[in-house]
Design an enzyme around this catalytic site. Structure first.
Site, mmCIF file in Angstrom:
data_model
loop_
_atom_site.group_PDB
_atom_site.id
_atom_site.type_symbol
_atom_site.label_atom_id
_atom_site.label_comp_id
_atom_site.label_asym_id
_atom_site.label_seq_id
_atom_site.Cartn_x
_atom_site.Cartn_y
_atom_site.Cartn_z
ATOM 1 N N ILE A 156 0.836 -1.211 0.000
ATOM 2 C CA ILE A 156 0.000 0.000 0.000
ATOM 3 C C ILE A 156 0.872 1.262 0.000
ATOM 4 O O ILE A 156 0.688 2.136 -0.851
ATOM 5 C CB ILE A 156 -1.015 -0.027 1.175
ATOM 6 C CG1 ILE A 156 -2.054 -1.125 0.910
ATOM 7 C CG2 ILE A 156 -1.677 1.341 1.349
ATOM 8 C CD1 ILE A 156 -2.975 -1.428 2.084
ATOM 9 N N ASP A 175 11.175 0.794 7.138
ATOM 10 C CA ASP A 175 10.776 -0.619 7.012
ATOM 11 C C ASP A 175 12.049 -1.449 6.915
ATOM 12 O O ASP A 175 12.660 -1.566 5.851
ATOM 13 C CB ASP A 175 9.903 -0.823 5.762
ATOM 14 C CG ASP A 175 9.274 -2.212 5.727
ATOM 15 O OD1 ASP A 175 9.941 -3.176 6.177
ATOM 16 O OD2 ASP A 175 8.133 -2.341 5.253
ATOM 17 N N ALA A 235 -3.869 1.860 8.622
ATOM 18 C CA ALA A 235 -3.412 0.474 8.821
ATOM 19 C C ALA A 235 -4.288 -0.223 9.866
ATOM 20 O O ALA A 235 -5.365 -0.742 9.532
ATOM 21 C CB ALA A 235 -1.948 0.461 9.203
ATOM 22 N N ARG A 236 -3.843 -0.201 11.107
ATOM 23 C CA ARG A 236 -4.649 -0.745 12.208
ATOM 24 C C ARG A 236 -4.508 0.203 13.387
ATOM 25 O O ARG A 236 -3.395 0.661 13.693
ATOM 26 C CB ARG A 236 -4.151 -2.145 12.613
ATOM 27 C CG ARG A 236 -4.494 -3.251 11.620
ATOM 28 C CD ARG A 236 -6.005 -3.547 11.584
ATOM 29 N NE ARG A 236 -6.363 -4.593 10.638
ATOM 30 C CZ ARG A 236 -6.747 -4.381 9.375
ATOM 31 N NH1 ARG A 236 -6.798 -3.170 8.888
ATOM 32 N NH2 ARG A 236 -7.084 -5.388 8.604
ATOM 33 N N ASP A 260 -8.444 6.449 9.779
ATOM 34 C CA ASP A 260 -9.473 5.535 9.271
ATOM 35 C C ASP A 260 -9.694 4.381 10.235
ATOM 36 O O ASP A 260 -10.696 3.672 10.136
ATOM 37 C CB ASP A 260 -9.035 4.991 7.904
ATOM 38 C CG ASP A 260 -10.108 4.125 7.263
ATOM 39 O OD1 ASP A 260 -11.262 4.606 7.182
ATOM 40 O OD2 ASP A 260 -9.817 2.987 6.853
ATOM 41 N N GLU A 265 -12.985 -0.133 17.659
ATOM 42 C CA GLU A 265 -13.946 0.138 16.574
ATOM 43 C C GLU A 265 -15.209 -0.658 16.841
ATOM 44 O O GLU A 265 -15.099 -1.835 17.195
ATOM 45 C CB GLU A 265 -13.346 -0.262 15.229
ATOM 46 C CG GLU A 265 -12.103 0.549 14.873
ATOM 47 C CD GLU A 265 -11.399 0.072 13.599
ATOM 48 O OE1 GLU A 265 -11.981 -0.764 12.881
ATOM 49 O OE2 GLU A 265 -10.284 0.516 13.340
ATOM 50 N N HIS A 284 -13.159 2.920 9.294
ATOM 51 C CA HIS A 284 -12.465 1.784 8.679
ATOM 52 C C HIS A 284 -13.024 1.519 7.272
ATOM 53 O O HIS A 284 -13.538 0.423 6.977
ATOM 54 C CB HIS A 284 -12.592 0.523 9.548
ATOM 55 C CG HIS A 284 -11.500 -0.480 9.268
ATOM 56 N ND1 HIS A 284 -10.914 -1.227 10.253
ATOM 57 C CD2 HIS A 284 -10.898 -0.843 8.114
ATOM 58 C CE1 HIS A 284 -9.997 -2.010 9.718
ATOM 59 N NE2 HIS A 284 -9.976 -1.800 8.416
HETATM 60 N N1 LIG Z 1 -8.054 0.577 6.441
HETATM 61 C C1 LIG Z 1 -8.312 -0.426 5.640
HETATM 62 O O1 LIG Z 1 -9.430 -0.581 5.151
HETATM 63 C C2 LIG Z 1 -7.216 -1.396 5.280
HETATM 64 C C3 LIG Z 1 -7.337 -2.211 4.136
HETATM 65 C C4 LIG Z 1 -6.278 -3.065 3.793
HETATM 66 C C5 LIG Z 1 -5.128 -3.116 4.594
HETATM 67 N N2 LIG Z 1 -5.062 -2.333 5.713
HETATM 68 C C6 LIG Z 1 -3.870 -2.329 6.569
HETATM 69 O O2 LIG Z 1 -2.783 -1.791 5.851
HETATM 70 C C7 LIG Z 1 -1.595 -2.479 6.281
HETATM 71 C C8 LIG Z 1 -0.530 -2.357 5.215
HETATM 72 O O3 LIG Z 1 -0.943 -3.076 4.080
HETATM 73 P P1 LIG Z 1 0.090 -3.548 2.953
HETATM 74 O O4 LIG Z 1 -0.725 -4.198 1.879
HETATM 75 O O5 LIG Z 1 0.995 -2.435 2.607
HETATM 76 O O6 LIG Z 1 0.898 -4.670 3.766
HETATM 77 P P2 LIG Z 1 2.152 -5.500 3.297
HETATM 78 O O7 LIG Z 1 2.005 -6.845 3.894
HETATM 79 O O8 LIG Z 1 2.367 -5.383 1.817
HETATM 80 O O9 LIG Z 1 3.373 -4.739 3.993
HETATM 81 C C9 LIG Z 1 3.609 -4.725 5.361
HETATM 82 C C10 LIG Z 1 5.010 -4.141 5.546
HETATM 83 O O10 LIG Z 1 5.222 -3.954 6.926
HETATM 84 C C11 LIG Z 1 6.601 -4.245 7.186
HETATM 85 N N3 LIG Z 1 6.762 -4.611 8.591
HETATM 86 C C12 LIG Z 1 6.278 -5.692 9.236
HETATM 87 N N4 LIG Z 1 6.636 -5.656 10.527
HETATM 88 C C13 LIG Z 1 7.356 -4.522 10.698
HETATM 89 C C14 LIG Z 1 7.986 -3.922 11.816
HETATM 90 N N5 LIG Z 1 7.951 -4.524 13.018
HETATM 91 N N6 LIG Z 1 8.629 -2.744 11.625
HETATM 92 C C15 LIG Z 1 8.655 -2.153 10.417
HETATM 93 N N7 LIG Z 1 8.085 -2.676 9.311
HETATM 94 C C16 LIG Z 1 7.438 -3.844 9.459
HETATM 95 C C17 LIG Z 1 6.913 -5.409 6.272
HETATM 96 O O11 LIG Z 1 8.304 -5.471 6.023
HETATM 97 C C18 LIG Z 1 6.120 -5.054 5.025
HETATM 98 O O12 LIG Z 1 6.907 -4.362 4.088
HETATM 99 C C19 LIG Z 1 -2.121 -3.916 6.486
HETATM 100 O O13 LIG Z 1 -1.316 -4.634 7.321
HETATM 101 C C20 LIG Z 1 -3.490 -3.714 7.069
HETATM 102 O O14 LIG Z 1 -3.402 -3.701 8.474
HETATM 103 C C21 LIG Z 1 -6.075 -1.486 6.064
#
Ligand SMILES: NC(=O)c1ccc[n+]([C@@H]2O[C@H](COP(=O)([O-])OP(=O)(O)OC[C@H]3O[C@@H](n4cnc5c(N)ncnc54)[C@H](O)[C@@H]3O)[C@@H](O)[C@H]2O)c1
Length: 331
Positions: A156, A175, A235-236, A260, A265, A284
């Site tokens: 994302i 990251d 994210a969360r 978001d 929630e 969300h």
């Molecule tokens: N708001 C929404 O509706 C919605 C929808 C989809 C996803 N999300 C959230 O968005 C987040 C990101 O999505 P994405 O597709 O980019 O995920 P992704 O899995 O592609 O990427 C996650 C990244 O986090 C990094 N990471 C993991 N642990 C870490 C740490 N301890 N320190 C630093 N970096 C770390 C990983 O190296 C990876 O590059 C998801 O995990 C999800 O929680 C939210």
């Protein structure tokens, strides 16, 4: 009788056309259930070949009762409701969908960021309550040349980086697991979390929630941020220490937030964030678009169609299960 039985354990959808289409090449009976308990899941799924799951918990106990299930596919990215270890032990494939809303979430992060910087919500509220005066939004600073810090640099935020760069924003990211070359290719500098907090005019959070990331943005990080900084979270919720965020906003340590997702929630009606006009709150909703929902439903069912058709699915969560199964890889 159909050759395969696939059960939707629970759902919030009105139509199952994408699922029916994805499964149409196989002789499948699609059974829709609204299971509320593990026992209801067991009853509905004991003779199922595949499961499509929204929120139902698929625990080891549930799996102990599944007589011939080959695949469990989750509507969404997260899979914390499924016992992955138990599934792998039992040779059950777990699938998810990791890429159905990359544009939606990155667009939404951009929307929250632009609304925060340009004070769109604040101005809208002023106009609707009878004040026609751009000064209620002062100060607004020019966007071009500012720095956006991405906390997490997965799919994302990599999509978001390009959108932000189109506005003339310089992008940095934290990251430790992303190769330097990936960042270099996108013209993004990888930095430490402390550096990111110090340098960023805008911080956007994109970490998965786990024991290492919970409250990773807390008092120490807000203390490093600029007074003019905005923080965005799509994210969360628990990745940000919400009490620390509330203090930082109240004490003027940062300028505002676009959220978001929240620690709890739906939002608690007494949450102080509800009363802060420098904060934009959404329920969300970043993942949602008509197209994303259809794509999610199709891809979730395709995981099941792949496995029942003799293939490993495109989105395989428990990769260790491969050695237990004699399935083909898709071209
Ligand atoms: N708001 C929404 O509706 C919605 C929808 C989809 C996803 N999300 C959230 O968005 C987040 C990101 O999505 P994405 O597709 O980019 O995920 P992704 O899995 O592609 O990427 C996650 C990244 O986090 C990094 N990471 C993991 N642990 C870490 C740490 N301890 N320190 C630093 N970096 C770390 C990983 O190296 C990876 O590059 C998801 O995990 C999800 O929680 C939210």
């Amino acid at each position: 009788m159909s050759k395969f039985k696939v059960v939707v354990t629970d759902y919030e959808y009105d139509s199952f056309v994408p699922e029916q289409e994805a499964l149409s090449k196989l002789d499948v009976e699609l059974v829709l259930k609204q299971c509320k308990t593990e026992d209801e899941v067991i009853e509905a799924c004991k003779d199922a070949d595949g499961l499509l799951v929204q929120y139902s918990t698929i625990s080891r106990r549930v799996m102990d009762h599944l007589e011939k299930c080959k695949v469990i596919s989750r509507y969404g990215v997260g899979f914390n409701t499924v016992d992955i270890e138990a599934a792998t032990e039992k040779g059950i494939i777990v699938g998810n969908v990791t890429d159905y809303c990359l544009d939606e979430v990155s667009d939404h992060a951009m929307a929250l960021l632009l609304s925060s910087i340009r004070k769109v919500t604040k101005l809208n509220n002023a106009v609707k309550s009878g004040t026609w005066d751009f000064n209620v939004a002062a100060p607004i600073y020019r966007i071009r040349g500012r720095v956006l810090g991405l906390v997490g640099f997965g799919n994302i935020p990599q999509t978001l980086a390009k959108k932000a760069q189109a506005f003339g924003i310089n992008v940095i990211a934290y990251d430790p697991f992303v190769p330097k070359e990936v960042a270099q290719k996108l013209n993004v500098e990888l930095v430490s979390l402390d550096e990111l907090c110090k340098q960023s005019d805008y911080v956007s959070v994109h970490l998965p929630l786990n024991q290492h990331t919970e409250k990773i943005i807390s008092h120490d990080q807000f203390n490093l941020m600029k007074k003019e900084a905005f923080i965005i979270n799509t994210a969360r919720g628990p990745v940000i220490d919400e009490a620390a965020l509330i203090s930082a906003l109240q004490e003027g340590k940062i300028a505002g937030a676009g959220l978001d997702v929240l620690e709890t929630e739906p939002i608690d009606p007494n949450n102080p964030l509800l009363k802060m006009d420098q904060v934009i709150l959404n329920p969300h909703s970043a993942f949602y678009s008509v197209e994303a929902e259809i794509e999610l439903k199709r891809k979730t069912a395709e995981n099941v169609a792949d496995v029942l058709g003799g293939y490993f699915p495109t989105y395989l969560v428990n990769k260790d299960v491969r050695e237990k199964l004699n399935l083909k890889d898709k071209e």
